[in-house]
Design a protein around this motif. Sequence first.
Motif, short mmCIF file in Angstrom:
data_model
loop_
_atom_site.label_atom_id
_atom_site.label_comp_id
_atom_site.label_asym_id
_atom_site.label_seq_id
_atom_site.Cartn_x
_atom_site.Cartn_y
_atom_site.Cartn_z
N ASP B 304 31.57 8.21 -24.81
CA ASP B 304 30.21 8.59 -24.44
C ASP B 304 29.25 7.41 -24.50
N VAL B 305 29.82 6.20 -24.67
CA VAL B 305 28.96 5.01 -24.73
C VAL B 305 28.31 4.79 -23.37
N GLN B 306 26.98 4.62 -23.38
CA GLN B 306 26.26 4.60 -22.11
C GLN B 306 26.22 3.23 -21.46
N ASP B 307 26.67 2.21 -22.17
CA ASP B 307 26.59 0.83 -21.68
C ASP B 307 26.79 0.68 -20.19
N GLY B 308 25.70 0.41 -19.48
CA GLY B 308 25.83 0.09 -18.07
C GLY B 308 26.22 1.25 -17.17
N ILE B 309 26.33 2.45 -17.72
CA ILE B 309 26.72 3.59 -16.88
C ILE B 309 25.47 4.30 -16.40
N SER B 310 25.37 4.48 -15.10
CA SER B 310 24.21 5.19 -14.56
C SER B 310 24.30 6.68 -14.91
N LEU B 311 23.18 7.24 -15.33
CA LEU B 311 23.17 8.66 -15.67
C LEU B 311 23.18 9.54 -14.43
N THR B 312 22.80 8.95 -13.30
CA THR B 312 22.61 9.79 -12.11
C THR B 312 23.48 9.41 -10.92
N ASN B 313 24.02 8.21 -10.91
CA ASN B 313 24.69 7.76 -9.69
C ASN B 313 26.21 7.80 -9.82
N TYR B 314 26.78 8.89 -9.38
CA TYR B 314 28.23 9.06 -9.37
C TYR B 314 28.49 10.21 -8.42
N ASP B 315 29.74 10.38 -8.02
CA ASP B 315 30.04 11.50 -7.14
C ASP B 315 31.40 12.09 -7.53
N TYR B 316 31.65 13.31 -7.06
CA TYR B 316 32.90 13.99 -7.40
C TYR B 316 33.90 13.88 -6.25
N SER B 317 35.17 14.00 -6.60
CA SER B 317 36.22 13.93 -5.57
C SER B 317 37.31 14.93 -5.95
N LEU B 318 38.34 15.01 -5.11
CA LEU B 318 39.44 15.93 -5.40
C LEU B 318 40.16 15.56 -6.69
N ALA B 331 26.31 23.64 -10.71
CA ALA B 331 24.91 23.73 -10.32
C ALA B 331 24.56 22.75 -9.21
N ASN B 332 25.21 21.60 -9.22
CA ASN B 332 24.96 20.60 -8.19
C ASN B 332 26.24 19.85 -7.89
N PRO B 333 27.00 20.32 -6.90
CA PRO B 333 28.29 19.68 -6.61
C PRO B 333 28.16 18.32 -5.93
N ARG B 334 26.92 17.87 -5.76
CA ARG B 334 26.68 16.56 -5.12
C ARG B 334 27.42 16.45 -3.80
N GLY B 335 28.06 15.29 -3.55
CA GLY B 335 28.77 15.13 -2.29
C GLY B 335 30.23 15.52 -2.40
N GLY B 336 30.61 16.11 -3.54
CA GLY B 336 32.01 16.43 -3.79
C GLY B 336 32.53 17.53 -2.89
N PRO B 337 33.86 17.72 -2.91
CA PRO B 337 34.46 18.72 -2.03
C PRO B 337 34.07 20.13 -2.45
N ILE B 338 33.54 20.91 -1.51
CA ILE B 338 33.27 22.32 -1.77
C ILE B 338 33.70 23.15 -0.57
N VAL B 339 33.99 24.40 -0.84
CA VAL B 339 34.47 25.30 0.21
C VAL B 339 33.42 25.44 1.31
N GLN B 340 32.17 25.63 0.90
CA GLN B 340 31.09 25.79 1.89
C GLN B 340 30.66 24.40 2.36
N ARG B 341 31.43 23.87 3.30
CA ARG B 341 31.29 22.45 3.64
C ARG B 341 29.89 22.05 4.08
N VAL B 342 29.13 23.01 4.61
CA VAL B 342 27.80 22.65 5.08
C VAL B 342 26.76 22.72 3.95
#
Lengths: 238, 458
Positions: B304-318, B331-342
């Motif tokens: 959980d060390v925060q060194d240099g890790i952005s709290l907000t900039n990351y994305d999900y993948s398969l 709550a916020n799947p970001r740009g990650g894969p979801i069934v409701q693609r739109v």
Amino acid sequence: MSDDSGWLNSYINSLPERGWFQFLSKYVVVPFWVWREGRPKLPGGPRPSPQPSDNTQRMMNLLMPLKDTSPIGRAKAVMALAQNVDEIFAGLDNVGTVHSARFLLVEDYICMISVYDGDFSNYIRDFISTIGSVFDALMHEVEGGDKLYPSEENVEAFIDWVREHDLFQAPDYPFDLFGLQDEQAGRKPNDPPHDLQTLPRSLILQLHANRNISLGGGYRGYPGYSAAQIRRNLGVGW
Amino acid sequence: MAVFDAEKVQGNILRGYPLDRVRHMILEVSDRRRAREFLAAAADGTGEEVPRITRSANWSERPEFCFNIGITFEGLRTLGLPSDQLKTFPTEYTEGMTRRALKLGDFGESAPEHWPAPFDRPDRIHIVASAYANADHHLDDIEKKVAKVFTVLGTRDGRNLPDGKVFFGYRDGISQPRLRHVFDPEHAGDHQIKDPLGTVLLGYQTQLEGIKFTIPTPEDVFRDSAFNAFRVLQQDTEAFETYLTDAAHFLESHRDVARLLPEGAEQNIGGGMSRHDALREVVAAQMCGRWRNGTPYEASPNSDVQDGISLTNYDYSLSSRCPAGSHMRRANPRGGPIVQRVANYTRRMVRRGMSYGPDPETGEHGLLGNFIGANYGAQFEAVMCDWINFGLQDPGITGTNDPLLGANVPETSRFDLTLKGGGHIRLSGFPRFVKTRGGAYTLLPSLPAIRYLSQLTA
């Protein structure tokens, strides 16, 4: 009905078959009942449920009344869809939660029959956002559709309209109708409990408010799976 | 497109206030004439005895207190908005929060029938007025003024806990939609897609392609308003911590535990802790999607060390390590894969909350949350019924509820912990950790709308 074999009883038992009684019922008794204790129209579509298995494979039976029911009007509605088949299929694919959907032209309605997962308004909203223009073309041929044009700027009204025209799904267990009628009228369901003998009357009154209905929620061959789960398990990608 | 004017927008919508206390006053309009006079004075700060509504415009000096109002559908009706105009409001708002209970997961113990006063009488709730300040005397002063005009059915006090945390021990409020046209230095480093104003305000383009939400009539008046889901959410921290302990005991002897957390990694969690305690934190982190100090699990699954890790900039993948079933990802799947693609990025909403309690008698504590957006159906309800509960967005979690916020029961609850190299360990048997104890759907009217309502004559 009584089991006694007296002439009065057998006459009363035969009433539903007698022409004069049928005439009286249809033109006097039912209209009087409706006036006295009519039932409010029950909303269309599947009802919300906390059970996950109730939230997959939900049925849509959307009846859209044609503006012009002549062969010309019918052809216009058919053409509005036929010209956009590719967009419709691509749109349904992108919504991601649809098992199947088809369009029927039956009597004075163009019908969309669909099986989908999750909340119906999300399905419709995503669908409009993907291929709203297709609906726009169709809505010009449908009664009351003009005020929903363009659907992209009338999403809320469009969703309400669809819910209004999606068939009410009668409960799978007939006596559950009482509770739904109570709730719709703003009363506590089944408090006091209803006499089972009044069920036919309640049904008649409801069919006056909801002329067309779906008989129950429909049969599912594989309950509890979403379209995406099936696609994943078949290895065709979700 | 209309020009955005921050003077027309209530101040609690587009940004949070740098004030640590809040008092939500649940009000009934008992005298509509005086209520209208209050609204007129509040809109323009023309009355000594009426607090002025805080706007969204930038201020040069930090204010000592802020004041905002939300109005329920019953409230609009009571203030005298004509029925042909009432009809132009969206169905969800018209029905109110209690009639949307099933969609929101408010059943069982969370059902509106069990809500305490004043939320047991939703028909009487007309206005939720909120005062924000650092000092209690400002809140008392505002309540006194409000109580002269309205019947105060009840109040709920909230406060910011130290380090931006909530009672579950997580740092909260890190990610918010960033809106175009809004100056927001606090979230400037967030690289997620910027949201159009239509995400929260009525009258603007939304994130859903081509879609504009309907502005109630008259449009020029209700433009720049927003809809709010006010929620009183009780947090059962004791049950949560107990469950973490149980889960850690179960995991310690699990054959795959080294793929969950490599041996020795416990040195990099919470500044170094025992294997058992570290496993508790791993479960907490996977359930939330962030470690309790806010570090995103996706970016750092073994520390959980925060060194240099952005709290907000990351994305999900398969192949994400952050579970699809985690609270953040639901709550916020970001740009990650979801069934409701739109639907990626289309259901975001503004979240503002402060903690409440513990109540000196019952010990009840939790969160007073405002979930703000332009459309309940497309945002708050869509997220609650399809994503937080039910998990329709990913076939791997469909049929399960959010482990933190969801409507869980021990008999059916389950949550899959992800492992390095794929696979999972299934946790089950956890109860519902967050119970709904009240709430209301309110319109956060634009300043022109408040003036308009104040001039009604019916």
